[in-house]
Each structure stands twice: as C-alpha cells, then as structure tokens.
Design an enzyme around this catalytic site. Structure first.
Site: not given
Length: 247
Positions: A57-58, A84, A152, A156
């Site tokens: 789990d990042v 990613n 989102y 980003k």
C-alpha cells in the site's frame, strides 16, 4: 556480463501500470511490481522470471520502505521508478465532495507518490554507482481541469510540484526526475469516456482514447535515456481529445 536494468512500477496490477510493466519485461528490464493485491500483480507478471511481486500500500511509508529494500536485496540497485499508483473520484462540484473522500484521494495520489519518490531517492543516492531516474505519472489535469474534478486536479498539481522539486534536489546525486502527463489512455479507469464525459460547457460528449501501449512505450523511452539527459515533462494524449482549448 552487464546486468539488466531495474525498475519499480507502482499500481502495477492493472491499467497503465500493468501495460508498462509488461513492456519493460519485454525490453529486458527487471521489474518490481508494487500494488495492493497480490493476485493482480501475479496476473501482470504472467510468470516472467524478471518480475518481482511486492504487494504494498503506497500510503504506508513503512511498507514502501520494506518493498524498496526487498528490491535492493534481490537485485542490488534501483535504476528507475515509475510512480504510477493513483485513483480517481466520480465527478462532483466542490460542495458535493465528502472531505474524507478528498483526503483519501490525496493519500494515494500525493502522499503515495511522495512515499515512493522518497524511498527511491534514498536508495538511488546510497547505491554505487549513484543515481537513477524517477518518472511520475501526472495528468493533463495538472494544466487544465475537467468539470467536477477538484480532488483529482489538486492532487495532480501537487505531483507536478513533487516532480520539479525532486528534479532539482536530485541533481547533486545523479537522480533525474520527469513527469508523463496522459490524456485518455484506454484503461478500465477511462472506459466511461467513450460513452460520454461532461465538458466545460456543460454538455456530455464521448471522447476519443488511445491505446495504453503508447503510454508504456513513452515511459520506456523516458527511462532509457542516457545519463545526463532527461524528459522533464511529456504529454501523451489521444489526438482529438478536447484538451487544447479546454476551459
């Protein structure tokens, strides 16, 4: 005999991560597959000897460090990271977004990207020969948002800030950092786009998509550059998608 180069790919269990991992294996790289589910990572690996399956789990910094340590223990170095892993939310105006959902998006798309960049940077700095390459998966939303995408889009923009800073901080250690900004690659995450997506004028229209292999080829090109060269930002998109002029 020269050893194959090594790359860590997060979010490798599906979509862009899976396509990119398989492309690197085909190109002769050793590929560490990070993702939450061992089963999907095993499907990505498809029995390849050069694939290392590392459920992770990042958003868990300790788990990320353990996974990167496993790569070093197995292969001796990390030449590249494709950062990613990410997620999306259903479109909604800011007042309709649950703060917990916003926070969960930031946890994966920003904290997760930081955790993996941090882990890669530390090991690239310590290894001999020193250096490596970090490639972050940004988005064209870092330049022009879609309607209803506050979480989102914010995430980003943060990734772009991480890319610029890691690129700067990596210079003394031979660590390059670049970003790929993708528009409408055909994956499960973007399947709805061909059925209709809300546009800036409020209309709902289908959008063209491109084959995900184009993204995989581009990441491979970025990772394969010689020392001393870097693709800082690359935009790869479906030719006729409404990005230029969006807003």
């Amino acid at each position: 005999m020269t050893q194959p180069e090594t790359i860590v790919i997060t979010g490798a269990g599906s979509g862009i991560g899976r396509a990119t991992a398989r492309r690197f294996v085909d190109a002769g790289w050793r590929v560490a597959l990070l993702g939450r589910h061992e089963g999907t990572l095993t499907e990505t690996a498809a029995g390849a000897d050069a694939a290392l399956i590392l459920p992770c789990d990042v958003t868990d910094a300790a788990a990320v460090d353990a996974a990167f340590d496993h790569v070093i223990e197995s292969w001796g170095r990390i030449d590249a990271l494709f950062n990613n892993a990410g997620r999306m939310l259903a479109g909604a105006t800011p007042d309709e977004i649950n703060p917990d959902d916003f926070r969960a998006m930031i946890d994966v798309n920003v904290i997760g990207v930081f955790n993996c960049a941090r882990a890669a940077f530390a090991r690239m700095r310590a290894q001999d020969p020193q250096g490596g390459r970090i490639i972050n998966n940004g988005s064209i939303s870092a330049y022009a948002p879609r309607p209803g995408s506050i979480a989102y889009t914010a995430s980003k923009h943060a990734v772009t800030g991480i890319t610029r800073t890691v690129s700067l901080d990596g210079r003394p250690f031979g660590i390059a950092c670049g970003q790929i900004d993708i528009g409408n690659a055909a994956t499960d995450m973007t399947a709805s786009m061909q059925g209709g997506v809300t546009q800036a004028d409020g209309s709902i229209r289908p959008e063209p998509v491109m084959d995900v292999s184009v993204v995989a080829d581009t990441v491979l090109q970025m990772a394969s550059l010689p020392d001393g060269a870097n693709m800082q930002f690359v935009t790869v998109m479906a030719t006729n998608m409404p990005f230029i002029g969006r807003g």
